[in-house]
Design a protein around this motif. Structure first.
Motif, PDB file in Angstrom:
ATOM      1  N   PRO A  48      -7.364   2.195  -1.459  1.00 19.85           N
ATOM      2  CA  PRO A  48      -6.216   2.275  -0.558  1.00 19.85           C
ATOM      3  C   PRO A  48      -6.354   1.363   0.656  1.00 19.85           C
ATOM      4  O   PRO A  48      -7.458   1.134   1.155  1.00 19.85           O
ATOM      5  N   THR A  49      -5.235   0.843   1.081  1.00 20.22           N
ATOM      6  CA  THR A  49      -5.136   0.051   2.307  1.00 20.22           C
ATOM      7  C   THR A  49      -4.005   0.641   3.141  1.00 20.22           C
ATOM      8  O   THR A  49      -3.325   1.574   2.720  1.00 20.22           O
ATOM      9  N   ASP A  50      -3.765   0.059   4.302  1.00 16.95           N
ATOM     10  CA  ASP A  50      -2.668   0.513   5.155  1.00 16.95           C
ATOM     11  C   ASP A  50      -1.313   0.325   4.480  1.00 16.95           C
ATOM     12  O   ASP A  50      -0.329   0.930   4.897  1.00 16.95           O
ATOM     13  N   GLN A  51      -1.251  -0.496   3.461  1.00 17.07           N
ATOM     14  CA  GLN A  51      -0.002  -0.706   2.735  1.00 17.07           C
ATOM     15  C   GLN A  51       0.269   0.405   1.721  1.00 17.07           C
ATOM     16  O   GLN A  51       1.391   0.547   1.244  1.00 17.07           O
ATOM     17  N   HIS A  52      -0.751   1.192   1.385  1.00 16.28           N
ATOM     18  CA  HIS A  52      -0.624   2.244   0.379  1.00 16.28           C
ATOM     19  C   HIS A  52      -0.392   3.627   0.963  1.00 16.28           C
ATOM     20  O   HIS A  52       0.290   4.452   0.352  1.00 16.28           O
ATOM     21  N   ALA A  53      -1.021   3.921   2.100  1.00 17.90           N
ATOM     22  CA  ALA A  53      -0.978   5.279   2.622  1.00 17.90           C
ATOM     23  C   ALA A  53      -1.423   5.318   4.081  1.00 17.90           C
ATOM     24  O   ALA A  53      -2.078   4.403   4.565  1.00 17.90           O
ATOM     25  N   ASN A  54      -1.064   6.386   4.751  1.00 20.68           N
ATOM     26  CA  ASN A  54      -1.529   6.637   6.112  1.00 20.68           C
ATOM     27  C   ASN A  54      -2.733   7.559   5.996  1.00 20.68           C
ATOM     28  O   ASN A  54      -2.601   8.730   5.698  1.00 20.68           O
ATOM     29  N   PHE A  55      -3.909   7.033   6.206  1.00 24.12           N
ATOM     30  CA  PHE A  55      -5.135   7.825   6.065  1.00 24.12           C
ATOM     31  C   PHE A  55      -6.150   7.390   7.095  1.00 24.12           C
ATOM     32  O   PHE A  55      -6.057   6.300   7.661  1.00 24.12           O
ATOM     33  N   GLY A  56      -7.127   8.253   7.335  1.00 29.24           N
ATOM     34  CA  GLY A  56      -8.214   7.911   8.243  1.00 29.24           C
ATOM     35  C   GLY A  56      -7.771   7.606   9.660  1.00 29.24           C
ATOM     36  O   GLY A  56      -8.420   6.830  10.350  1.00 29.24           O
ATOM     37  N   MET A  57      -6.667   8.207  10.112  1.00 30.39           N
ATOM     38  CA  MET A  57      -6.148   8.000  11.466  1.00 30.39           C
ATOM     39  C   MET A  57      -5.839   6.532  11.755  1.00 30.39           C
ATOM     40  O   MET A  57      -5.912   6.077  12.879  1.00 30.39           O
ATOM     41  N   ARG A  58      -5.524   5.766  10.735  1.00 29.10           N
ATOM     42  CA  ARG A  58      -5.217   4.345  10.929  1.00 29.10           C
ATOM     43  C   ARG A  58      -3.925   4.133  11.684  1.00 29.10           C
ATOM     44  O   ARG A  58      -3.810   3.194  12.452  1.00 29.10           O
TER      45      ARG A  58
END
Length: 68
Positions: A48-58
């Motif tokens: 996953p990247t920022d283009q795939h999902a909102n994760f890890g408080m990104r």
């Protein structure tokens, strides 16, 4: 919302509508997330990247459903 709050809502909705409303099992959740093709992620095998999902408080906040 916690799991307990979601479960309570499902129980309330079941009692109100007469329908069997419940949270998915872990296996059902995994199946839905991976699709019928058995991919590691809904979009394929790529990490996953920022283009795939909102994760890890990104992003730093919740994002609307369907944005990814």
């Amino acid at each position: 919302m916690s799991w307990y709050e979601a479960d309570a809502y499902c129980r309330w909705l079941s009692a109100t509508t007469g329908l069997d409303v419940r949270l998915p099992t872990e296996a059902q959740w995994e199946y839905a997330a991976r699709s019928q093709k058995g991919r590691k992620y809904p979009w394929g095998e790529a990490e996953p990247t920022d283009q795939h999902a909102n994760f890890g408080m990104r992003v730093g906040h919740a994002t609307p459903v369907g944005i990814y």
